[in-house]
Design a protein around this motif. Structure first.
Motif, PDB file in Angstrom:
ATOM      1  N   LEU A   6     -10.505   4.069  -7.192  1.00 48.26           N
ATOM      2  CA  LEU A   6     -10.928   2.705  -7.279  1.00 48.26           C
ATOM      3  C   LEU A   6     -10.932   2.088  -5.841  1.00 48.26           C
ATOM      4  CD1 LEU A   6      -8.476   1.477 -10.048  1.00 48.26           C
ATOM      5  CD2 LEU A   6     -10.866   1.906 -10.342  1.00 48.26           C
ATOM      6  N   VAL A   7     -11.882   1.032  -5.697  1.00 45.91           N
ATOM      7  CA  VAL A   7     -11.937   0.188  -4.821  1.00 45.91           C
ATOM      8  C   VAL A   7     -11.770  -1.236  -5.465  1.00 45.91           C
ATOM      9  CG1 VAL A   7     -13.261   1.663  -3.177  1.00 45.91           C
ATOM     10  CG2 VAL A   7     -14.579   0.099  -4.682  1.00 45.91           C
ATOM     11  N   ALA A   8     -11.060  -2.080  -4.705  1.00 45.50           N
ATOM     12  CA  ALA A   8     -10.916  -3.613  -5.355  1.00 45.50           C
ATOM     13  C   ALA A   8     -11.851  -4.313  -4.586  1.00 45.50           C
ATOM     14  CB  ALA A   8      -9.437  -4.097  -4.684  1.00 45.50           C
ATOM     15  N   VAL A   9     -12.408  -5.302  -5.449  1.00 46.36           N
ATOM     16  CA  VAL A   9     -13.332  -6.227  -4.965  1.00 46.36           C
ATOM     17  C   VAL A   9     -12.470  -7.634  -5.511  1.00 46.36           C
ATOM     18  CG1 VAL A   9     -15.447  -7.567  -5.074  1.00 46.36           C
ATOM     19  CG2 VAL A   9     -15.333  -5.041  -4.861  1.00 46.36           C
ATOM     20  N   VAL A  10     -12.126  -8.488  -4.294  1.00 42.95           N
ATOM     21  CA  VAL A  10     -11.540  -9.747  -4.617  1.00 42.95           C
ATOM     22  C   VAL A  10     -12.387 -10.675  -5.309  1.00 42.95           C
ATOM     23  CG1 VAL A  10      -9.869 -11.642  -3.838  1.00 42.95           C
ATOM     24  CG2 VAL A  10      -9.885  -9.233  -2.749  1.00 42.95           C
ATOM     25  N   VAL A  11     -12.135 -11.306  -6.564  1.00 42.21           N
ATOM     26  CA  VAL A  11     -12.922 -12.080  -7.149  1.00 42.21           C
ATOM     27  C   VAL A  11     -12.048 -13.626  -7.332  1.00 42.21           C
ATOM     28  CG1 VAL A  11     -14.252 -10.240  -8.297  1.00 42.21           C
ATOM     29  CG2 VAL A  11     -12.332 -11.394  -9.423  1.00 42.21           C
ATOM     30  N   ARG A  12     -13.123 -14.715  -7.500  1.00 38.77           N
ATOM     31  CA  ARG A  12     -12.649 -15.808  -8.100  1.00 38.77           C
ATOM     32  C   ARG A  12     -11.944 -15.875  -9.544  1.00 38.77           C
ATOM     33  NH1 ARG A  12     -16.014 -18.930  -5.755  1.00 38.77           N
ATOM     34  NH2 ARG A  12     -17.710 -18.354  -7.257  1.00 38.77           N
ATOM     35  N   ASP A  13     -12.796 -15.108 -10.550  1.00 37.21           N
ATOM     36  CA  ASP A  13     -12.725 -15.354 -11.842  1.00 37.21           C
ATOM     37  C   ASP A  13     -13.047 -13.853 -12.428  1.00 37.21           C
ATOM     38  OD1 ASP A  13     -12.290 -17.138 -14.420  1.00 37.21           O
ATOM     39  OD2 ASP A  13     -14.026 -16.008 -14.733  1.00 37.21           O
ATOM     40  N   TYR A  14     -12.325 -13.646 -13.483  1.00 39.17           N
ATOM     41  CA  TYR A  14     -12.339 -12.095 -14.069  1.00 39.17           C
ATOM     42  C   TYR A  14     -13.726 -12.273 -14.797  1.00 39.17           C
ATOM     43  CZ  TYR A  14      -7.605 -10.755 -12.969  1.00 39.17           C
ATOM     44  OH  TYR A  14      -6.275 -10.429 -12.397  1.00 39.17           O
ATOM     45  N   ASP A  15     -13.848 -13.258 -15.615  1.00 34.43           N
ATOM     46  CA  ASP A  15     -14.901 -13.255 -16.715  1.00 34.43           C
ATOM     47  C   ASP A  15     -16.402 -13.208 -15.868  1.00 34.43           C
ATOM     48  OD1 ASP A  15     -13.374 -12.755 -18.856  1.00 34.43           O
ATOM     49  OD2 ASP A  15     -12.684 -14.772 -18.941  1.00 34.43           O
ATOM     50  N   GLU A  16     -16.377 -14.120 -14.943  1.00 38.28           N
ATOM     51  CA  GLU A  16     -17.665 -14.236 -14.285  1.00 38.28           C
ATOM     52  C   GLU A  16     -18.000 -13.031 -13.477  1.00 38.28           C
ATOM     53  OE1 GLU A  16     -17.536 -17.668 -11.700  1.00 38.28           O
ATOM     54  OE2 GLU A  16     -16.280 -16.695 -10.234  1.00 38.28           O
ATOM     55  N   ARG A  62      -3.910 -18.819  -1.386  1.00 36.35           N
ATOM     56  CA  ARG A  62      -4.925 -19.039  -0.673  1.00 36.35           C
ATOM     57  C   ARG A  62      -5.374 -17.962   0.347  1.00 36.35           C
ATOM     58  NH1 ARG A  62      -3.536 -25.154   1.215  1.00 36.35           N
ATOM     59  NH2 ARG A  62      -2.892 -26.090  -0.547  1.00 36.35           N
ATOM     60  N   GLU A  63      -4.576 -17.207   0.824  1.00 35.63           N
ATOM     61  CA  GLU A  63      -4.956 -16.280   1.707  1.00 35.63           C
ATOM     62  C   GLU A  63      -6.162 -15.335   1.202  1.00 35.63           C
ATOM     63  OE1 GLU A  63      -2.952 -12.687   4.560  1.00 35.63           O
ATOM     64  OE2 GLU A  63      -2.012 -14.247   3.773  1.00 35.63           O
ATOM     65  N   GLN A  64      -5.759 -14.684  -0.065  1.00 34.80           N
ATOM     66  CA  GLN A  64      -6.763 -13.764  -0.576  1.00 34.80           C
ATOM     67  C   GLN A  64      -7.925 -14.631  -1.332  1.00 34.80           C
ATOM     68  OE1 GLN A  64      -4.962 -11.884  -4.039  1.00 34.80           O
ATOM     69  NE2 GLN A  64      -3.239 -10.910  -2.587  1.00 34.80           N
ATOM     70  N   GLU A  65      -8.179 -15.967  -1.593  1.00 37.86           N
ATOM     71  CA  GLU A  65      -9.018 -16.787  -1.900  1.00 37.86           C
ATOM     72  C   GLU A  65      -9.896 -16.945  -0.734  1.00 37.86           C
ATOM     73  OE1 GLU A  65      -7.387 -20.416  -3.290  1.00 37.86           O
ATOM     74  OE2 GLU A  65      -6.745 -19.466  -5.489  1.00 37.86           O
ATOM     75  N   ALA A  66      -9.362 -16.811   0.550  1.00 38.19           N
ATOM     76  CA  ALA A  66     -10.261 -17.066   1.660  1.00 38.19           C
ATOM     77  C   ALA A  66     -11.185 -15.926   1.755  1.00 38.19           C
ATOM     78  CB  ALA A  66      -9.042 -17.258   3.039  1.00 38.19           C
ATOM     79  N   ARG A  67     -10.666 -14.482   1.200  1.00 37.32           N
ATOM     80  CA  ARG A  67     -11.436 -13.288   1.440  1.00 37.32           C
ATOM     81  C   ARG A  67     -12.410 -13.322   0.493  1.00 37.32           C
ATOM     82  NH1 ARG A  67      -8.051 -14.191   5.020  1.00 37.32           N
ATOM     83  NH2 ARG A  67      -6.894 -12.668   6.125  1.00 37.32           N
ATOM     84  N   ILE A  68     -12.509 -13.925  -0.353  1.00 39.63           N
ATOM     85  CA  ILE A  68     -13.666 -13.967  -1.621  1.00 39.63           C
ATOM     86  C   ILE A  68     -14.909 -13.791  -0.887  1.00 39.63           C
ATOM     87  CG2 ILE A  68     -14.635 -15.024  -3.348  1.00 39.63           C
ATOM     88  CD1 ILE A  68     -11.942 -15.730  -4.264  1.00 39.63           C
ATOM     89  N   GLY A  69     -15.773 -12.757  -1.094  1.00 37.34           N
ATOM     90  CA  GLY A  69     -16.999 -13.016  -0.573  1.00 37.34           C
ATOM     91  C   GLY A  69     -17.415 -12.279   0.980  1.00 37.34           C
ATOM     92  N   ASP A  70     -16.205 -12.033   1.739  1.00 38.29           N
ATOM     93  CA  ASP A  70     -16.151 -11.565   3.058  1.00 38.29           C
ATOM     94  C   ASP A  70     -15.030 -10.540   3.341  1.00 38.29           C
ATOM     95  OD1 ASP A  70     -17.149 -11.546   5.467  1.00 38.29           O
ATOM     96  OD2 ASP A  70     -16.044 -13.237   6.374  1.00 38.29           O
ATOM     97  N   GLN A  71     -14.924  -9.816   2.404  1.00 34.74           N
ATOM     98  CA  GLN A  71     -13.658  -8.730   2.698  1.00 34.74           C
ATOM     99  C   GLN A  71     -14.128  -7.754   3.665  1.00 34.74           C
ATOM    100  OE1 GLN A  71     -13.325  -8.398  -2.384  1.00 34.74           O
ATOM    101  NE2 GLN A  71     -12.648  -6.902  -1.051  1.00 34.74           N
ATOM    102  N   THR A  72     -15.515  -7.349   4.357  1.00 36.89           N
ATOM    103  CA  THR A  72     -15.603  -6.617   5.333  1.00 36.89           C
ATOM    104  C   THR A  72     -16.130  -7.400   6.427  1.00 36.89           C
ATOM    105  OG1 THR A  72     -17.826  -6.270   4.456  1.00 36.89           O
ATOM    106  CG2 THR A  72     -16.038  -4.913   3.481  1.00 36.89           C
ATOM    107  N   GLY A  73     -15.857  -8.576   6.664  1.00 38.81           N
ATOM    108  CA  GLY A  73     -16.335  -9.317   7.718  1.00 38.81           C
ATOM    109  C   GLY A  73     -17.943  -9.327   8.183  1.00 38.81           C
ATOM    110  N   GLY A  74     -18.786  -9.444   7.066  1.00 39.94           N
ATOM    111  CA  GLY A  74     -19.947  -9.470   7.021  1.00 39.94           C
ATOM    112  C   GLY A  74     -20.691  -8.133   7.065  1.00 39.94           C
TER     113      GLY A  74
END
Length: 140
Positions: A6-16, A62-74
């Motif tokens: 598995l690889v994890a992707v941090v998301v805001r909401d499970y259902d979306e 908050r720390e994890q929320e800040a990573r949503i959408g930019d887990q790999t620095g662009g």
């Protein structure tokens, strides 16, 4: 023998996130198990995938929320391999997936960068030959 499970992707909401990965990318929902009131174990994978899958991990704090959408620095962080690039590219575009570029042909195969619903960068890629050595993630 080992393999990447598995690889994890941090998301805001499970259902979306499930909706995007299943409806837009064409993945299958492998598991959706409630662990607690706030936490679920949600796994999606491309159809037919046997070894690797994506764990949709809802941000906690908050720390994890800040990573949503930019887990790999662009950088491109995930590579979705296909055996039918044109078919999958057209299907994904029709489903609203945002591609940053038109498909291009590289020595290792055909590739186009797209973004998931949070902005993480992915390659849709059809390799020319299995096992080709390359660094397709060097898109800035």
């Amino acid at each position: 023998m080992s393999h990447l499970g598995l690889v994890a992707v941090v998301v805001r909401d499970y259902d979306e996130a499930i909706a995007f990965y299943v409806e837009s990318l064409g993945f299958e929902l492998v598991e959706d198990t409630r662990i607690s009131e706030e936490k679920r174990w949600v796994v999606v994978a491309p159809p037919g995938a046997r070894e690797s899958a994506v764990l949709l991990a809802r941000a906690a704090g908050r720390e994890q929320e800040a990573r949503i959408g930019d887990q790999t620095g662009g950088r491109v962080g995930w590579f979705l391999n296909t055996e039918a690039f044109d078919r999958d590219y057209q299907r994904m575009r029709a489903a609203g997936v945002v591609f940053e570029e038109a498909p291009r042909h590289e020595p290792y195969g055909t590739v186009a960068v797209f973004r998931d619903l949070y902005g993480n960068r992915w390659d849709l890629i059809q390799l020319r030959r299995a096992g080709t050595a390359h660094d397709p993630g060097d898109h800035t």
